[in-house]
Scaffold this motif. Sequence first.
Motif, short mmCIF file in Angstrom:
data_model
loop_
_atom_site.label_atom_id
_atom_site.label_comp_id
_atom_site.label_asym_id
_atom_site.label_seq_id
_atom_site.Cartn_x
_atom_site.Cartn_y
_atom_site.Cartn_z
N PRO A 5 4.06 5.98 6.53
CA PRO A 5 3.99 4.57 6.94
C PRO A 5 3.85 4.38 8.45
O PRO A 5 3.13 3.48 8.88
CB PRO A 5 5.31 3.98 6.43
N CYS A 31 1.76 4.99 0.56
CA CYS A 31 1.23 5.94 1.53
C CYS A 31 2.24 7.05 1.80
O CYS A 31 3.41 6.93 1.46
CB CYS A 31 0.86 5.23 2.84
N LEU A 35 0.17 4.99 9.40
CA LEU A 35 -0.70 3.91 8.93
C LEU A 35 -0.38 2.59 9.62
O LEU A 35 -1.28 1.77 9.83
CB LEU A 35 -0.60 3.75 7.42
N LEU A 88 3.77 -1.10 3.86
CA LEU A 88 3.40 0.30 3.73
C LEU A 88 4.58 1.03 3.12
O LEU A 88 5.59 1.25 3.78
CB LEU A 88 3.04 0.88 5.10
N TRP A 110 -3.21 0.14 11.03
CA TRP A 110 -3.42 -1.22 10.52
C TRP A 110 -2.99 -2.29 11.52
O TRP A 110 -3.60 -3.37 11.57
CB TRP A 110 -2.75 -1.39 9.16
N GLY A 170 9.75 2.15 3.89
CA GLY A 170 8.49 1.82 4.53
C GLY A 170 8.62 0.74 5.58
O GLY A 170 9.70 0.45 6.08
N ARG A 197 6.39 4.15 1.44
CA ARG A 197 6.34 5.61 1.41
C ARG A 197 6.41 6.11 -0.04
O ARG A 197 7.20 5.66 -0.83
CB ARG A 197 7.50 6.19 2.21
N LEU A 241 0.85 -1.17 0.00
CA LEU A 241 0.00 0.00 0.00
C LEU A 241 0.89 1.23 0.00
O LEU A 241 1.66 1.44 0.94
CB LEU A 241 -0.90 -0.01 1.24
#
Length: 129
Positions: free
Chosen positions: A15, A12, A18, A56, A22, A37, A58, A10
């Motif tokens: 990180p 983002c 998030l 995640l 998550w 990330g 970056r 993902l």
Amino acid sequence: MAARITGLVLDCHDPDRLAEFWCAVLGYEVIGHEPDGLELGLPGVPLGAGPPTLVLARTDHPRRGKLPLHVDVNPVGGDQETELRRLLALGARPADVGQDGTESWVVLQDPEGNEFCLLRKELDTDRPG
């Protein structure tokens, strides 16, 4: 011979932010630090033996439009309404992607606006393995 999904990536902006969201949603922990990330997963579960990890990554490039792929989550140890309250308290926000109100799922966004769905069916186990 077959392939298996072992990770989802993902993009983002933040990180760390998030990861906090998550990890709380999925019961994951940060299991890897990448140069750009973080990798999240169930601690002690070998790659491919459990659910996919979540990377995640970056990025400074903003997302445009609806994600072509999204995550579905199910409540564990509670009903959809209870889990919805928990997810909203963690920072999820309701999302409108054209639902008509008859769906059995709830569309949400994570703190960076990535859509995911909370399904109705409760799982009867909280962790594989």
